[in-house]
Design a protein around this motif. Structure first.
Motif, short mmCIF file in Angstrom:
data_model
loop_
_atom_site.label_atom_id
_atom_site.label_comp_id
_atom_site.label_asym_id
_atom_site.label_seq_id
_atom_site.Cartn_x
_atom_site.Cartn_y
_atom_site.Cartn_z
N LEU A 84 0.83 -1.20 0.00
CA LEU A 84 0.00 0.00 0.00
C LEU A 84 0.86 1.26 0.00
O LEU A 84 0.59 2.20 -0.74
N MET A 85 1.90 1.27 0.82
CA MET A 85 2.79 2.44 0.87
C MET A 85 3.47 2.66 -0.49
O MET A 85 3.58 3.79 -0.95
N ARG A 86 3.93 1.59 -1.13
CA ARG A 86 4.55 1.73 -2.45
C ARG A 86 3.55 2.27 -3.47
O ARG A 86 3.89 3.15 -4.27
N ARG A 87 2.33 1.75 -3.44
CA ARG A 87 1.30 2.19 -4.37
C ARG A 87 1.01 3.68 -4.19
O ARG A 87 0.77 4.39 -5.15
N GLU A 88 1.04 4.16 -2.95
CA GLU A 88 0.75 5.57 -2.67
C GLU A 88 1.99 6.46 -2.74
O GLU A 88 1.89 7.66 -2.57
N GLY A 89 3.16 5.86 -2.97
CA GLY A 89 4.38 6.65 -3.14
C GLY A 89 5.05 7.08 -1.85
O GLY A 89 5.85 8.01 -1.85
N TRP A 90 4.75 6.43 -0.75
CA TRP A 90 5.38 6.78 0.52
C TRP A 90 6.78 6.19 0.56
O TRP A 90 7.01 5.08 0.09
N PRO A 91 7.73 6.91 1.18
CA PRO A 91 9.08 6.34 1.31
C PRO A 91 9.06 5.20 2.32
O PRO A 91 8.36 5.27 3.33
N LEU A 92 9.78 4.14 2.03
CA LEU A 92 9.80 2.99 2.93
C LEU A 92 10.89 3.12 3.99
O LEU A 92 10.88 2.39 4.97
N GLN A 93 11.82 4.02 3.80
CA GLN A 93 12.87 4.27 4.79
C GLN A 93 12.56 5.58 5.48
O GLN A 93 11.99 6.49 4.90
N SER A 94 12.98 5.70 6.74
CA SER A 94 12.77 6.95 7.47
C SER A 94 13.61 8.05 6.83
O SER A 94 14.77 7.84 6.51
N PRO A 95 13.01 9.24 6.64
CA PRO A 95 13.79 10.35 6.10
C PRO A 95 14.78 10.84 7.15
O PRO A 95 14.62 10.55 8.34
N ALA A 144 8.90 20.79 11.78
CA ALA A 144 8.48 20.03 10.59
C ALA A 144 7.97 18.65 10.99
O ALA A 144 7.11 18.09 10.31
N LYS A 145 8.46 18.08 12.08
CA LYS A 145 8.03 16.76 12.50
C LYS A 145 6.57 16.76 12.94
O LYS A 145 5.90 15.76 12.84
N ASP A 146 6.09 17.89 13.43
CA ASP A 146 4.72 17.97 13.93
C ASP A 146 3.69 18.13 12.81
O ASP A 146 2.50 17.96 13.02
N GLU A 147 4.15 18.48 11.62
CA GLU A 147 3.24 18.68 10.51
C GLU A 147 2.87 17.35 9.87
O GLU A 147 3.68 16.43 9.83
N PRO A 148 1.62 17.22 9.38
CA PRO A 148 1.24 15.98 8.70
C PRO A 148 2.07 15.76 7.44
O PRO A 148 2.54 16.72 6.83
N ARG A 149 2.26 14.49 7.05
CA ARG A 149 3.07 14.15 5.89
C ARG A 149 2.42 14.52 4.58
O ARG A 149 3.06 14.66 3.57
N ARG A 150 1.10 14.61 4.53
CA ARG A 150 0.43 14.87 3.26
C ARG A 150 0.13 16.30 3.06
O ARG A 150 -0.20 17.09 3.75
#
Length: 61
Positions: A37-48, A55-61
């Motif tokens: 699902l993460m790959r399909r949605e383009g999310w990184p699989l490793q922690s940035p 910036a950590k408190d802001e949502p990822r999307r």
């Protein structure tokens, strides 16, 4: 990698059991499904790399 415990409704556990079909454990099925699902949605699989605290408190999307 970090372990997390999930509390899932019985209907979800039954769905997982039906789809894992005794071929793999619940945990590996959930892990594999989330990665797909993460790959399909383009999310990184490793922690940035670490970001500033604001910036950590802001949502990822």
């Amino acid at each position: 990698m970090k372990r997390v415990q999930l509390q899932l409704p019985e209907a979800v556990v039954s769905w997982i059991d039906d789809h894992a079909a005794g071929i793999e454990s619940r945990a590996s099925f959930v892990r594999r499904t989330l990665v797909q699902l993460m790959r399909r949605e383009g999310w990184p699989l490793q922690s940035p790399p670490s970001a500033p605290a604001a910036a950590k408190d802001e949502p990822r999307r």
